[in-house]
Design a protein around this motif. Structure first.
Motif, PDB file in Angstrom:
ATOM      1  N   ASP A  14       0.835  -1.197   0.000  1.00 11.08           N
ATOM      2  CA  ASP A  14       0.000   0.000   0.000  1.00 11.08           C
ATOM      3  C   ASP A  14       0.873   1.251   0.000  1.00 11.08           C
ATOM      4  N   MET A  15       1.917   1.258   0.810  1.00 15.25           N
ATOM      5  CA  MET A  15       2.832   2.396   0.855  1.00 15.25           C
ATOM      6  C   MET A  15       3.499   2.603  -0.498  1.00 15.25           C
ATOM      7  N   ARG A  16       3.916   1.516  -1.131  1.00 17.73           N
ATOM      8  CA  ARG A  16       4.553   1.638  -2.451  1.00 17.73           C
ATOM      9  C   ARG A  16       3.570   2.194  -3.471  1.00 17.73           C
ATOM     10  N   ARG A  17       2.331   1.727  -3.403  1.00 16.47           N
ATOM     11  CA  ARG A  17       1.297   2.206  -4.326  1.00 16.47           C
ATOM     12  C   ARG A  17       1.089   3.711  -4.164  1.00 16.47           C
ATOM     13  N   LEU A  18       1.206   4.193  -2.919  1.00 17.46           N
ATOM     14  CA  LEU A  18       1.033   5.618  -2.624  1.00 17.46           C
ATOM     15  C   LEU A  18       2.302   6.445  -2.857  1.00 17.46           C
ATOM     16  N   GLY A  19       3.402   5.782  -3.220  1.00 23.78           N
ATOM     17  CA  GLY A  19       4.652   6.487  -3.469  1.00 23.78           C
ATOM     18  C   GLY A  19       5.429   6.840  -2.218  1.00 23.78           C
ATOM     19  N   LEU A  20       5.119   6.196  -1.093  1.00 26.64           N
ATOM     20  CA  LEU A  20       5.833   6.451   0.160  1.00 26.64           C
ATOM     21  C   LEU A  20       7.121   5.629   0.203  1.00 26.64           C
TER      22      LEU A  20
END
Length: 139
Positions: A43-49
């Motif tokens: 989820d973090m990767r999807r959000l660019g975090l």
């Protein structure tokens, strides 16, 4: 465990106990179950975090996520632990205690240049993902 990213590239897997050089030395370590942890990191990767390397224990189904030093003393997230520099498996449930030696691998996101996962982003997204997994509703 999920491995897709927004770019469709998988995680790099290293069959070693030692952290990749990318982790930048000493760190505090967040430990969580592999399902909650991987869903959160994806989820973090999807959000660019920022997401850095993680250590996965296949024996105990745990993730060890390096975060910045000083995180452990202020970490309070249910279903997780945070300890200064320790990647030893502290098993969080009774039946898992009987399992033997750890079998662990380091995984690094294909598209990451981050040495560590950001603790504040990780904390927030873990809390969100706990709710999503418990209710089955998107956040």
């Amino acid at each position: 465990m999920p491995t897709a990213t927004r770019a469709g590239m998988p995680w790099h897997v290293q069959l070693v106990e030692y952290p990749p050089p990318l982790t930048g030395g000493r760190a505090d370590i967040v430990q969580t179950g592999s399902r909650l942890g991987m869903c959160t990191l994806e989820d973090m990767r999807r959000l660019g975090l920022p997401v850095g390397p993680v250590l996965y224990c296949a024996t105990h189904l745990l993730l060890h996520i390096p975060v910045e030093l000083g995180t452990a003393h202020r970490w309070h997230v249910p279903q997780t632990l945070c300890r200064p520099g320790s990647t030893s498996c502290v098993v969080m449930t009774g039946p898992d205690a009987a399992r033997g030696r750890c079998h662990r691998i380091w995984m690094t996101p294909h598209d990451s240049a981050h040495g560590r996962t950001g603790a504040s982003d990780l904390r927030h997204r873990l809390l969100v993902m706990r709710s999503v997994l418990a209710t089955g509703r998107a956040a």
